[in-house]
Design a protein around this motif. Structure first.
Motif, short mmCIF file in Angstrom:
data_model
loop_
_atom_site.label_atom_id
_atom_site.label_comp_id
_atom_site.label_asym_id
_atom_site.label_seq_id
_atom_site.Cartn_x
_atom_site.Cartn_y
_atom_site.Cartn_z
N ASP A 98 11.32 53.12 34.73
CA ASP A 98 10.04 53.10 35.43
C ASP A 98 9.39 51.74 35.26
OD1 ASP A 98 7.70 53.62 36.69
OD2 ASP A 98 7.16 55.38 35.49
N ILE A 99 9.10 51.08 36.37
CA ILE A 99 8.48 49.78 36.31
C ILE A 99 7.10 49.86 35.68
CG2 ILE A 99 7.47 49.98 38.62
CD1 ILE A 99 8.92 46.81 37.04
N ARG A 100 6.44 51.01 35.80
CA ARG A 100 5.08 51.15 35.27
C ARG A 100 5.07 51.17 33.75
NH1 ARG A 100 3.55 56.41 38.62
NH2 ARG A 100 5.69 56.81 37.96
N THR A 101 6.15 51.62 33.11
CA THR A 101 6.22 51.60 31.64
C THR A 101 6.98 50.38 31.13
OG1 THR A 101 8.23 52.94 31.71
CG2 THR A 101 6.13 54.11 31.58
N VAL A 109 6.95 47.15 32.38
CA VAL A 109 6.17 45.92 32.38
C VAL A 109 5.24 45.84 31.18
CG1 VAL A 109 4.45 44.58 33.65
CG2 VAL A 109 6.38 45.60 34.86
N PRO A 110 4.49 46.91 30.81
CA PRO A 110 3.65 46.82 29.60
C PRO A 110 4.46 46.56 28.34
CG PRO A 110 2.93 48.63 30.97
CD PRO A 110 4.21 48.15 31.55
N THR A 166 15.15 51.55 40.92
CA THR A 166 14.64 50.66 41.98
C THR A 166 15.17 51.11 43.33
OG1 THR A 166 14.48 48.77 40.51
CG2 THR A 166 14.64 48.30 42.87
N SER A 178 7.72 47.03 44.94
CA SER A 178 6.93 47.90 44.06
C SER A 178 7.76 48.63 43.02
CB SER A 178 6.17 48.93 44.91
OG SER A 178 7.09 49.72 45.66
N THR A 179 9.08 48.71 43.21
CA THR A 179 9.92 49.44 42.26
C THR A 179 10.82 48.53 41.45
OG1 THR A 179 11.63 49.75 43.95
CG2 THR A 179 9.94 51.47 43.75
N LEU A 200 11.23 44.45 39.35
CA LEU A 200 10.47 43.44 38.63
C LEU A 200 10.68 42.09 39.31
CD1 LEU A 200 8.77 42.56 36.17
CD2 LEU A 200 10.92 42.23 34.93
N LYS A 215 6.39 37.84 38.57
CA LYS A 215 5.70 38.58 37.51
C LYS A 215 6.19 38.13 36.13
CE LYS A 215 3.01 41.86 35.95
NZ LYS A 215 1.53 41.77 36.10
#
Length: 696
Positions: free
Chosen positions: A33-36, A38-39, A75, A82-83, A85, A89
């Motif tokens: 998951d890109i949302r987890t 990247v952090p 991805t 959006s899916t 990296l 970024k």
């Protein structure tokens, strides 16, 4: 991908290689998951204080706007923005890193775009201090066959790991990113893999990434090799062998021999064999075991110094010296070649001069021989005439002698006695002026008889010369009808041949402008009658001749068969064809009609013609040769025919030459030659009979 991550982690934590603590190496395998992700990546970047090493192995795709995206497990290629990296970024995350060295290694397709992304597009320099980027390929990366993927890493990572594990011979103890890159590039290109890319700011490429396991350790082997060579040479010195003699025997410089004997330089195998032979010649040869030991030490020393910087520097110095020597030899060779060419030209000129002298002397000898033969013939004629005069003189003297001799008495013959009797007879009757007949007998003495005159041979008639015979023929006009007919027929045949020659030349002169180049089929069938054949030529010289009003441009070229011609051309063609230019020559019936070079062309109009001056003049000279001897006889028939025919043929041929040679062009000297020749022909044919008629 898992093999690549594991292999990279192993060299990072290996104490003999990179030596990173195991707890400081974090592996994020198959993030979803890109949302987890990247952090988590931001946290690692921002908490690394000294050196940050980011390695990615996976797929890379390009967005429509040209951005590089690093794909994750979930991805969606259609929603990569959006899916996945984006590397933009990643660059933002690196800007917030406190590490003094930031190294990014990407093993994916299109990863070369990351090198450009790390730089600020507007400023042309990077905003990230101490950043180093290593990318596998600008385009598609090499994919390991499916059957091998389970047991090996990706191609790029595999070569990088093997390079770190084997090291770089002759390099320092620690290998930096910059020191590894050329060797990595060489290994990849040698294996047929894509060319990698690198980018660096500040001194990031000088960061010591790993220890060099192949650090140079061969000094002891080299020392042993040098001692063995010195000992072998020492045995030869006892027998009078010196370094100078050895250098002469090996055809080497003294410096090179000294380096080989001391072990500072590794001698080639061929030099060692020649060295052993030289020792044998001086009676101090080594046995097979000693020779083999030196050869083994030589191979070990060569392996040890294969990448020794000192050896490389020495070889580079020798290479520079050899290049300088090559340049000097080349310069000397060029001077020798120039001198040889000059001497060759002078020799050819001298040979041509001598040949001309010999030809001139030959012509003089030939002329002298002809003059001698003419003198001999004239002398023979004079002797013959002198003999005739001598014979006539003897005859005249004989006649004069007989005429001046006194008469001799002789016995009278019967006729004389009878005549005497009649004269003495009486009563002879005579006529008088009065018509009276008087009879007077008187005695008459018998006349003394005249001596018999001998018969003399008739005087020989003098031999008539050819001039006298011509005058007789002119007075009598006795030329036969057969001679007249034959001479007239020959003249008409020669005139017809001249007309046909002019007509054929005129047709050929303009026929080539309507023809195309010969096709391959026509050339294979040798049917090149109605087409233009092509051949290659080379321009050898060009010149310009200028006067007050005009300039004449000429180009000299050589055909493939070695024939050389000089043409008048335009200024554009002259300027576009320097010496050495390859030309295309179009020929028609063996005559070159056009020459081309690219879009430039030169035509036949201003240069060659299909009919030379010799061919134009020859028929009329032959016609004159047949007609002149008959005209000189003075026959009125030939005189009248010649006076009519000669001006007609001369004027007609002159007009024909105007059409063929374009006489208004100043370069056509052949037209002037033709006109003068025709005038001479007319004079030779017409002047003799006219002069003879005036003389009569």
């Amino acid at each position: 991908m898992a093999n690549s991550l594991a292999g990279m982690r192993d060299i990072l934590i290996d104490p003999g290689l990179c030596g990173w603590p195991e707890e400081r190496v974090t592996v994020l395998q198959d993030p979803e998951d890109i949302r987890t992700f990247v952090p988590r990546l931001r946290e690692l970047v921002e908490t690394t204080p000294d050196v940050l090493f980011l390695y990615f192995a996976g797929h890379g795709i390009i967005l429509p706007d040209g951005q590089l995206c690093l794909t994750l497990t979930d991805t969606n290629p259609s929603e990569a923005d959006s899916t996945a990296l984006t590397f933009h970024k990643v660059r933002q995350l690196l800007l917030g890193s406190p590490a003094r060295v930031k190294a990014v290694v990407l093993d994916s397709c299109n990863s070369g775009r990351a090198v450009n992304t790390m730089a600020d597009p507007s400023a042309g320099t990077t905003d990230i201090e101490g950043a180093y980027t290593l990318a596998a390929s600008d385009g598609a990366a090499h994919v390991v066959p499916l059957a091998e993927q389970a047991g090996t890493a990706t191609s790029f990572t595999r070569e990088l790991i093997e390079l770190v594990r084997t090291g770089v011979p002759g390099a320092p103890e620690w290998l930096t990113f910059g020191a590894l890159y050329p060797h990595l590039q060489f290994r990849l290109l040698s294996s047929g893999l894509p060319r990698p890319r690198q980018g660096s700011t500040d001194t990031a490429d000088r960061f010591p990434f790993t220890r060099n396991v192949a650090q140079y350790v061969g000094s002891q082997v080299i020392e042993q090799y040098g001692l063995a060579m010195t000992a072998a040479f020492a045995s030869g010195q006892k027998r009078g062998l010196t370094e100078t003699r050895l250098a002469q025997a090996l055809f080497l410089s003294g410096e090179a021999v000294a380096g080989y004997l001391s072990g500072r330089r590794i001698a080639p195998v061929e030099v060692l064999h020649d060295f052993f032979d030289c020792l044998d010649e001086h009676g101090c040869g080594l046995d097979h075991a000693a020779q083999q030991r030196i050869m083994d030490l030589r191979d070990a020393a060569d392996t040890a110094v294969a990448h020794d910087p000192r050896e490389i520097a020495a070889l580079q110095r020798v290479n520079r010296e050899q290049e300088a020597e090559i340049r000097a030899l080349r310069s000397a060779w060029e001077r020798e070649r120039t001198e040889h060419a000059r001497a060759t030209v002078e020799a050819e000129q001298e040979l041509a001069r001598l040949k001309g002298t010999v030809d001139e002397q030959g012509r003089q000898l030939s002329h002298a021989a002809g003059y001698t033969r003419a003198l001999e013939a004239e002398l023979t004629e004079i002797r013959r005439e002198a003999d005739e005069v001598s014979r006539e003189l003897r005859v005249l003297r004989s006649q004069l002698t007989r005429l001046t001799d006194p008469p001799v008495a002789s016995v009278p013959d019967e006729a004389a006695q009878s005549l005497t009797a009649r004269l003495q007879a009486p009563a002879a009757t005579r006529s008088t002026t009065s018509g009276t007949a008087v009879a007077a007998p008187f005695p008459v003495a018998a006349p003394a008889p005249r001596p018999a005159q001998p018969r003399y041979a008739a005087r020989p008639q003098p031999k008539r010369t050819w001039k006298a015979r011509l005058r007789i023929a002119a007075r009598t006009g006795n030329t036969s009808a057969a001679v007249r007919s034959t001479a007239m027929l020959l003249s008409l045949l020669l005139l017809s041949a001249a007309v046909a020659t002019f007509a054929a030349a005129y047709i050929q002169h303009f026929a080539y402008t309507r023809l195309a180049s010969c096709t391959k089929d026509q050339i294979s069938r040798a049917d090149t009658t109605n087409c233009l054949t092509q051949q290659a030529g080379t321009a050898t010289d060009r010149a310009v001749e200028s006067d007050q009003d005009t300039s004449t441009y000429t180009v000299t070229f050589t055909t493939a068969g070695g024939k050389q011609e000089t043409w008048n051309v335009g200024q554009a063609f002259h300027d576009g064809t320097p010496a050495g230019t390859h030309l295309t020559l179009n020929s028609y019936h063996g005559t070159i009609v056009t020459i081309t070079h690219g879009t430039l062309a030169a035509d036949l109009d201003d240069n060659t013609a299909f009919l030379s001056s010799e061919q134009m003049v020859a028929p009329f000279l032959l016609m004159g040769a047949v007609t002149i001897p008959l005209v000189l006889t003075g026959d009125r028939f030939f005189i009248s025919v010649t006076i009519f025919l000669a001006p007609f043929t001369a004027v007609w041929s002159l007009i024909a030459s105007f059409f063929i040679f374009s006489p208004w062009h100043p370069a056509h000297w052949t037209t002037t030659t033709t006109a003068v020749a025709h005038a001479l022909i007319w004079a030779l044919i017409c002047v003799p009979p006219i002069a003879m008629a005036a003389a009569d």
